[in-house]
Scaffold this motif. Structure first.
Motif, PDB file in Angstrom:
ATOM      1  N   LYS A  24       4.352  -3.125  -0.954  1.00 38.62           N
ATOM      2  CA  LYS A  24       5.442  -4.030  -0.583  1.00 38.62           C
ATOM      3  C   LYS A  24       5.501  -5.228  -1.528  1.00 38.62           C
ATOM      4  N   LYS A  25       4.342  -5.776  -1.871  1.00 36.49           N
ATOM      5  CA  LYS A  25       4.303  -6.927  -2.767  1.00 36.49           C
ATOM      6  C   LYS A  25       4.720  -6.542  -4.191  1.00 36.49           C
ATOM      7  N   ILE A  26       4.291  -5.365  -4.636  1.00 37.90           N
ATOM      8  CA  ILE A  26       4.679  -4.891  -5.963  1.00 37.90           C
ATOM      9  C   ILE A  26       6.191  -4.695  -6.025  1.00 37.90           C
ATOM     10  N   LEU A  27       6.751  -4.076  -4.990  1.00 36.83           N
ATOM     11  CA  LEU A  27       8.181  -3.839  -4.951  1.00 36.83           C
ATOM     12  C   LEU A  27       8.961  -5.150  -4.991  1.00 36.83           C
ATOM     13  N   LYS A  28       8.498  -6.130  -4.267  1.00 39.06           N
ATOM     14  CA  LYS A  28       9.166  -7.438  -4.256  1.00 39.06           C
ATOM     15  C   LYS A  28       9.142  -8.065  -5.650  1.00 39.06           C
ATOM     16  N   ALA A  29       7.998  -8.009  -6.325  1.00 39.16           N
ATOM     17  CA  ALA A  29       7.889  -8.588  -7.667  1.00 39.16           C
ATOM     18  C   ALA A  29       8.799  -7.869  -8.651  1.00 39.16           C
ATOM     19  N   LEU A  30       8.913  -6.556  -8.517  1.00 33.93           N
ATOM     20  CA  LEU A  30       9.790  -5.792  -9.411  1.00 33.93           C
ATOM     21  C   LEU A  30      11.251  -6.129  -9.154  1.00 33.93           C
TER      22      LEU A  30
END
Length: 224
Positions: free
Chosen positions: A193-199
């Motif tokens: 979820k955090k990776i997706l948000k950063a992307l």
């Protein structure tokens, strides 16, 4: 009770086998809970899960989501040579896979953040939601987990990174499924979820940092 650190999973496995062979845990009965065993043995939950999965792969126990782990047989000598058993080599291979991923996935994520398009972001959203929908189903969860990481590699627009990651995933699928047992579902979802948000925010530095933290935490789990 406490164990030497190497190889911790094998030592836990032998402890569990002894409990079953001695008759302390009878066929059809539920073994002690994860909380009880981690406190009693002074080991991590991750290492305990790997040991339980080792017994499950040999047909000795069965883990039922939400209910616990049950003894299927106490005839362990007949199962010792099972070719599907999880070995110390498997455990070592999991770490090798993670070390490889630590070397290339953070930079892959960094590149993807600056080059990603809406189509791949949509695919990442879909993979993440499929992971959520398959909590408790390791095979399906891992399949969508891998798709998530491969879509990021595709977004990097570097065919060498995508090819290398695809090949490793293809050759080490069994170990990646073991990693899911070891690592669990909640941490994976948290980091994805955090990776997706950063992307989505095209924050390359943060995307790289979170990916690195995600994989490093899995490595650390193996040695606890």
């Amino acid at each position: 009770m406490s164990f030497d650190r190497t190889p911790i999973v094998q030592q836990i496995t032998m402890y569990l086998r002894d409990k079953i062979e001695s008759g302390e845990w009878r066929v059809g009965e539920k073994i002690s809970s994860e909380n009880t065993l981690t406190q009693e043995l002074k080991v991590s939950r991750h290492s305990l899960r790997m040991a339980i999965q080792s017994l499950a792969s040999q047909g000795i126990v069965e883990s039922i989501h939400g209910k616990g782990t049950f003894v299927l047989t106490n005839q362990l000598s007949l199962l010792t040579s099972s070719r599907n058993a999880i070995t110390s080599e498997d455990f070592l291979d999991v770490r090798k896979v993670l070390e490889f991923r630590l070397a290339i996935e953070p930079i892959t994520c960094f590149l993807a953040a600056g080059r990603i398009g809406g189509d791949i972001l949509a695919m990442l959203d879909e993979s993440y939601h499929e992971m959520q929908a398959n909590i408790g189903n390791s095979e399906e969860f891992v399949k969508h987990d891998l798709m998530f990481h491969l879509e990021i590699a595709k977004a990097s627009q570097n065919h060498l990174l995508l090819g290398a990651l695809s090949e490793v995933f293809d050759k080490t699928l069994r170990n990646l499924e073991l990693l899911n047992v070891l690592y669990g579902y909640s941490d994976g979802l948290y980091f994805h979820k955090k990776i997706l948000k950063a992307l989505k925010e095209k924050n390359a530095v943060q995307a790289r940092s979170i990916m690195e933290e995600h994989i490093q935490k899995a490595i650390n789990s193996l040695i606890q």
